[in-house]
Motif scaffolding. Structure first.
Motif, PDB file in Angstrom:
ATOM      1  N   ALA A 261       0.819  -1.202   0.000  1.00 13.37           N
ATOM      2  CA  ALA A 261       0.000   0.000   0.000  1.00 13.37           C
ATOM      3  C   ALA A 261       0.857   1.257   0.000  1.00 13.37           C
ATOM      4  N   GLN A 262       2.141   1.116   0.358  1.00 18.49           N
ATOM      5  CA  GLN A 262       3.064   2.248   0.356  1.00 18.49           C
ATOM      6  C   GLN A 262       4.388   1.779  -0.196  1.00 18.49           C
ATOM      7  N   VAL A 263       4.778   2.335  -1.333  1.00 22.88           N
ATOM      8  CA  VAL A 263       6.062   1.996  -1.946  1.00 22.88           C
ATOM      9  C   VAL A 263       6.674   3.257  -2.547  1.00 22.88           C
ATOM     10  N   ILE A 264       7.974   3.193  -2.801  1.00 21.85           N
ATOM     11  CA  ILE A 264       8.651   4.229  -3.578  1.00 21.85           C
ATOM     12  C   ILE A 264       8.866   3.647  -4.967  1.00 21.85           C
ATOM     13  N   ILE A 265       8.509   4.408  -5.980  1.00 22.05           N
ATOM     14  CA  ILE A 265       8.652   3.977  -7.368  1.00 22.05           C
ATOM     15  C   ILE A 265       9.903   4.623  -7.936  1.00 22.05           C
ATOM     16  N   HIS A 266      10.810   3.793  -8.434  1.00 22.38           N
ATOM     17  CA  HIS A 266      12.047   4.263  -9.067  1.00 22.38           C
ATOM     18  C   HIS A 266      11.893   4.024 -10.567  1.00 22.38           C
TER      19      HIS A 266
ATOM     20  N   PHE B 279       0.942   5.544  -2.968  1.00 29.02           N
ATOM     21  CA  PHE B 279       0.067   5.050  -1.905  1.00 29.02           C
ATOM     22  C   PHE B 279      -1.198   4.462  -2.529  1.00 29.02           C
ATOM     23  N   THR B 280      -1.710   3.387  -1.949  1.00 24.52           N
ATOM     24  CA  THR B 280      -2.976   2.813  -2.382  1.00 24.52           C
ATOM     25  C   THR B 280      -3.927   2.776  -1.196  1.00 24.52           C
ATOM     26  N   VAL B 281      -5.101   3.350  -1.402  1.00 21.59           N
ATOM     27  CA  VAL B 281      -6.134   3.426  -0.363  1.00 21.59           C
ATOM     28  C   VAL B 281      -7.389   2.755  -0.901  1.00 21.59           C
ATOM     29  N   THR B 282      -7.910   1.777  -0.177  1.00 19.32           N
ATOM     30  CA  THR B 282      -9.149   1.113  -0.553  1.00 19.32           C
ATOM     31  C   THR B 282     -10.249   1.574   0.393  1.00 19.32           C
ATOM     32  N   VAL B 283     -11.353   2.034  -0.178  1.00 22.79           N
ATOM     33  CA  VAL B 283     -12.512   2.486   0.602  1.00 22.79           C
ATOM     34  C   VAL B 283     -13.591   1.420   0.466  1.00 22.79           C
ATOM     35  N   ALA B 284     -14.132   0.978   1.592  1.00 22.90           N
ATOM     36  CA  ALA B 284     -15.170  -0.056   1.576  1.00 22.90           C
ATOM     37  C   ALA B 284     -16.226   0.253   2.629  1.00 22.90           C
ATOM     38  N   ASP B 285     -17.458  -0.110   2.327  1.00 22.12           N
ATOM     39  CA  ASP B 285     -18.513   0.016   3.330  1.00 22.12           C
ATOM     40  C   ASP B 285     -19.582  -1.028   3.058  1.00 22.12           C
ATOM     41  N   ASP B 286     -20.305  -1.372   4.092  1.00 23.17           N
ATOM     42  CA  ASP B 286     -21.473  -2.236   3.918  1.00 23.17           C
ATOM     43  C   ASP B 286     -22.613  -1.747   4.817  1.00 23.17           C
ATOM     44  N   ASP B 287     -22.770  -0.448   4.869  1.00 26.78           N
ATOM     45  CA  ASP B 287     -23.790   0.176   5.702  1.00 26.78           C
ATOM     46  C   ASP B 287     -24.951   0.643   4.821  1.00 26.78           C
ATOM     47  N   SER B 288     -25.951  -0.206   4.653  1.00 24.27           N
ATOM     48  CA  SER B 288     -27.072   0.125   3.767  1.00 24.27           C
ATOM     49  C   SER B 288     -27.956   1.231   4.345  1.00 24.27           C
TER      50      SER B 288
ATOM     51  N   LYS C 187       3.057   8.229   4.848  1.00 20.09           N
ATOM     52  CA  LYS C 187       4.183   9.058   5.288  1.00 20.09           C
ATOM     53  C   LYS C 187       5.042   9.505   4.115  1.00 20.09           C
ATOM     54  N   ALA C 188       5.442  10.775   4.149  1.00 22.89           N
ATOM     55  CA  ALA C 188       6.255  11.362   3.088  1.00 22.89           C
ATOM     56  C   ALA C 188       7.020  12.552   3.664  1.00 22.89           C
ATOM     57  N   TYR C 189       7.913  13.119   2.844  1.00 23.60           N
ATOM     58  CA  TYR C 189       8.597  14.357   3.187  1.00 23.60           C
ATOM     59  C   TYR C 189       8.021  15.481   2.337  1.00 23.60           C
ATOM     60  N   PRO C 190       8.124  16.737   2.816  1.00 26.78           N
ATOM     61  CA  PRO C 190       7.549  17.859   2.072  1.00 26.78           C
ATOM     62  C   PRO C 190       8.033  17.897   0.621  1.00 26.78           C
ATOM     63  N   GLY C 191       7.087  18.039  -0.282  1.00 26.32           N
ATOM     64  CA  GLY C 191       7.413  18.159  -1.695  1.00 26.32           C
ATOM     65  C   GLY C 191       7.669  16.854  -2.415  1.00 26.32           C
ATOM     66  N   ASP C 192       7.684  15.719  -1.695  1.00 28.85           N
ATOM     67  CA  ASP C 192       7.870  14.437  -2.379  1.00 28.85           C
ATOM     68  C   ASP C 192       6.802  14.269  -3.449  1.00 28.85           C
ATOM     69  N   PRO C 193       7.182  13.968  -4.686  1.00 26.16           N
ATOM     70  CA  PRO C 193       6.164  13.651  -5.683  1.00 26.16           C
ATOM     71  C   PRO C 193       5.330  12.481  -5.164  1.00 26.16           C
ATOM     72  N   THR C 194       4.012  12.631  -5.175  1.00 24.27           N
ATOM     73  CA  THR C 194       3.129  11.654  -4.534  1.00 24.27           C
ATOM     74  C   THR C 194       1.934  11.336  -5.410  1.00 24.27           C
ATOM     75  N   LEU C 195       1.672  10.041  -5.583  1.00 27.12           N
ATOM     76  CA  LEU C 195       0.508   9.553  -6.313  1.00 27.12           C
ATOM     77  C   LEU C 195      -0.302   8.679  -5.373  1.00 27.12           C
ATOM     78  N   VAL C 196      -1.591   8.993  -5.221  1.00 26.56           N
ATOM     79  CA  VAL C 196      -2.476   8.221  -4.352  1.00 26.56           C
ATOM     80  C   VAL C 196      -3.507   7.522  -5.232  1.00 26.56           C
TER      81      VAL C 196
ATOM     82  N   PHE D 256      -9.320   5.777  -8.885  1.00 25.57           N
ATOM     83  CA  PHE D 256      -8.817   7.091  -9.274  1.00 25.57           C
ATOM     84  C   PHE D 256      -7.343   7.187  -8.905  1.00 25.57           C
ATOM     85  N   ASP D 257      -6.591   7.931  -9.707  1.00 22.45           N
ATOM     86  CA  ASP D 257      -5.180   8.201  -9.425  1.00 22.45           C
ATOM     87  C   ASP D 257      -5.036   9.690  -9.154  1.00 22.45           C
ATOM     88  N   LEU D 258      -4.672  10.045  -7.927  1.00 25.46           N
ATOM     89  CA  LEU D 258      -4.592  11.436  -7.496  1.00 25.46           C
ATOM     90  C   LEU D 258      -3.123  11.832  -7.352  1.00 25.46           C
ATOM     91  N   GLU D 259      -2.643  12.669  -8.258  1.00 28.86           N
ATOM     92  CA  GLU D 259      -1.262  13.143  -8.219  1.00 28.86           C
ATOM     93  C   GLU D 259      -1.257  14.497  -7.515  1.00 28.86           C
TER      94      GLU D 259
END
Length: 198
Positions: free
Chosen positions: A19-24, A36-45, A89-98, A142-145
């Motif tokens: 769910a969290q890796v650095i891509i080279h 980063f990969t985030v999975t959203v799930a619910d089962d609240d009808s 977790k990241a450092y300021p300005g790190d290129p980030t894709l969620v 969705f891919d959020l850069e």
């Protein structure tokens, strides 16, 4: 060509999945980045009912991030620690894709946010409009850069909310935190994007 490499953000060792890796990325045209990969799930009808009165809280099912629930609650004591939900977790300005995945079987649509951080609606279109919230339902992804990288265009360290901003879901635990760590000369709890340590 040289293949793209994935590494663990803490140890720097090669990693196939996570769910969290650095891509080279080989070559000079693309910068290495945090992924980063985030999975959203619910089962609240009940929260998705189509009759009034509209419920003010999710009650009957589970609302999860990466199949974990953050502590429930609302108000001034909320959002201090997401419990078992991953810290991004990241450092300021790190290129980030969620990557945001809406789990199959989810009962409701969700409004996903990165705590005010912005991203282009289509990262492959120059001058695409940017947004701070993405609506989605079951089976969507969705891919959020993040514009400016971790900490946004100001590269500001601190903790940033991520999760569903529909209040009933936020209150029952469909949220987490992105921690943007200040640079320090002596200790690095995670590797820098280039794989180096302090």
């Amino acid at each position: 060509g040289v293949p793209t490499e994935f590494s663990d953000p803490v140890t720097g060792e090669a990693r196939d999945i996570g769910a969290q890796v650095i891509i080279h990325v080989p070559g000079a045209t693309v910068t290495d980045y945090r992924d980063f990969t985030v999975t959203v799930a619910d089962d609240d009808s009940a929260i998705g009912q189509d009759f009034m009165p509209y419920p003010t809280s999710a009650r009957t099912g589970r609302s999860l991030v990466n199949y974990q629930a953050a502590p429930a609650g609302d108000g001034p004591t909320a959002f201090r620690n997401p419990g078992q939900v991953p810290w991004l977790k990241a450092y300021p300005g790190d290129p980030t894709l969620v990557h945001v995945l809406m789990a199959p079987g989810s009962e409701n649509s969700h409004a996903f946010s990165l705590g005010g951080l912005r991203w282009p609606q289509d990262r492959f279109v120059d001058h695409s409009a940017s947004t701070t919230t993405q609506g989605g339902g079951a089976w969507e992804s969705f891919d959020l850069e993040i514009e400016g990288g971790a900490g946004g265009t100001r590269a500001a360290p601190g903790d940033y909310f991520y999760g569903d901003v529909r209040r009933p879901f936020t209150a029952v635990g469909l949220w987490g935190l992105q921690r943007v760590l200040p640079y320090q000369a002596t200790s690095c709890p995670i590797r820098r994007v280039d794989g180096s340590t302090c």
